[in-house]
Scaffold this motif. Sequence first.
Motif, mmCIF file in Angstrom:
data_model
loop_
_atom_site.group_PDB
_atom_site.id
_atom_site.type_symbol
_atom_site.label_atom_id
_atom_site.label_comp_id
_atom_site.label_asym_id
_atom_site.label_seq_id
_atom_site.Cartn_x
_atom_site.Cartn_y
_atom_site.Cartn_z
ATOM 1 N N MET A 1 55.105 -6.150 39.725
ATOM 2 C CA MET A 1 53.739 -6.635 39.804
ATOM 3 C C MET A 1 53.136 -6.670 38.396
ATOM 4 N N ILE A 2 52.475 -7.743 38.076
ATOM 5 C CA ILE A 2 51.845 -7.895 36.774
ATOM 6 C C ILE A 2 50.424 -7.375 36.876
ATOM 7 N N LYS A 3 50.053 -6.535 35.929
ATOM 8 C CA LYS A 3 48.715 -5.960 35.889
ATOM 9 C C LYS A 3 47.765 -6.909 35.172
ATOM 10 N N GLN A 4 46.594 -7.109 35.767
ATOM 11 C CA GLN A 4 45.575 -7.915 35.092
ATOM 12 C C GLN A 4 44.947 -7.048 34.007
ATOM 13 N N ILE A 5 44.922 -7.551 32.786
ATOM 14 C CA ILE A 5 44.396 -6.785 31.659
ATOM 15 C C ILE A 5 42.985 -7.269 31.352
ATOM 16 N N ILE A 6 42.080 -6.329 31.280
ATOM 17 C CA ILE A 6 40.691 -6.629 30.945
ATOM 18 C C ILE A 6 40.595 -6.803 29.429
ATOM 19 N N THR A 7 39.843 -7.807 28.987
ATOM 20 C CA THR A 7 39.686 -8.065 27.557
ATOM 21 C C THR A 7 38.727 -7.049 26.946
ATOM 22 N N PRO A 8 39.154 -6.313 25.913
ATOM 23 C CA PRO A 8 38.275 -5.332 25.267
ATOM 24 C C PRO A 8 37.079 -6.013 24.595
ATOM 25 N N LEU A 9 35.978 -5.292 24.496
ATOM 26 C CA LEU A 9 34.737 -5.815 23.954
ATOM 27 C C LEU A 9 34.882 -6.438 22.559
ATOM 28 N N PRO A 10 35.626 -5.829 21.623
ATOM 29 C CA PRO A 10 35.751 -6.469 20.308
ATOM 30 C C PRO A 10 36.330 -7.882 20.401
ATOM 31 N N GLU A 11 37.257 -8.092 21.319
ATOM 32 C CA GLU A 11 37.847 -9.423 21.492
ATOM 33 C C GLU A 11 36.852 -10.379 22.144
ATOM 34 N N VAL A 12 36.062 -9.876 23.080
ATOM 35 C CA VAL A 12 35.044 -10.705 23.733
ATOM 36 C C VAL A 12 34.019 -11.173 22.702
ATOM 37 N N ILE A 13 33.569 -10.246 21.860
ATOM 38 C CA ILE A 13 32.592 -10.598 20.829
ATOM 39 C C ILE A 13 33.205 -11.567 19.822
ATOM 40 N N ASP A 14 34.449 -11.351 19.452
ATOM 41 C CA ASP A 14 35.138 -12.250 18.524
ATOM 42 C C ASP A 14 35.213 -13.656 19.121
ATOM 43 N N ARG A 15 35.620 -13.757 20.361
ATOM 44 C CA ARG A 15 35.722 -15.065 21.019
ATOM 45 C C ARG A 15 34.345 -15.702 21.176
ATOM 46 N N TYR A 16 33.344 -14.887 21.454
ATOM 47 C CA TYR A 16 31.972 -15.387 21.568
ATOM 48 C C TYR A 16 31.523 -16.017 20.246
ATOM 49 N N THR A 17 31.728 -15.306 19.134
ATOM 50 C CA THR A 17 31.268 -15.826 17.844
ATOM 51 C C THR A 17 32.042 -17.082 17.441
#
Length: 128
Positions: A1-17
């Motif tokens: 089974m493949i685990k769904q990985i939650i995106t860490p906040l630093p990556e979310v902010i990076d992608r946002y910017t």
Amino acid sequence: MIKQIITPLPEVIDRYTISLLKLERLDASEIDIDEMKEQVEYYKSGIDFDSEGIVELSDKLYEVNGKIWDVEGSIREGLDAQLGYEEIAKRAIMVRDLNRQRMVVKNDIIELTGDGFKECKMNCIAAG
């Protein structure tokens, strides 16, 4: 089974910017504006902009990503032949140094929130 990985906040902010920069800097003929706005809102919804520290670090990350965009711009546009190898080498070093700054900001977000894993690339001691 493949685990769904939650995106860490630093990556979310990076992608946002980066999404913000695309929305601001790319011509409407290059992107789907509505899709890009949806992307910006998606990432924005995962960021606590009531936190002064997050706002400050998000602004720093936006600034660094903008500088990277600027330095890489001519190369991305295919003007590398006009720049010459010496200028391309200078820009590569600038991008490397800016990516170190980017890593420091992302690590600062981790320090502030405890969300994610700290990055350390080669020669990261010189990053701070």
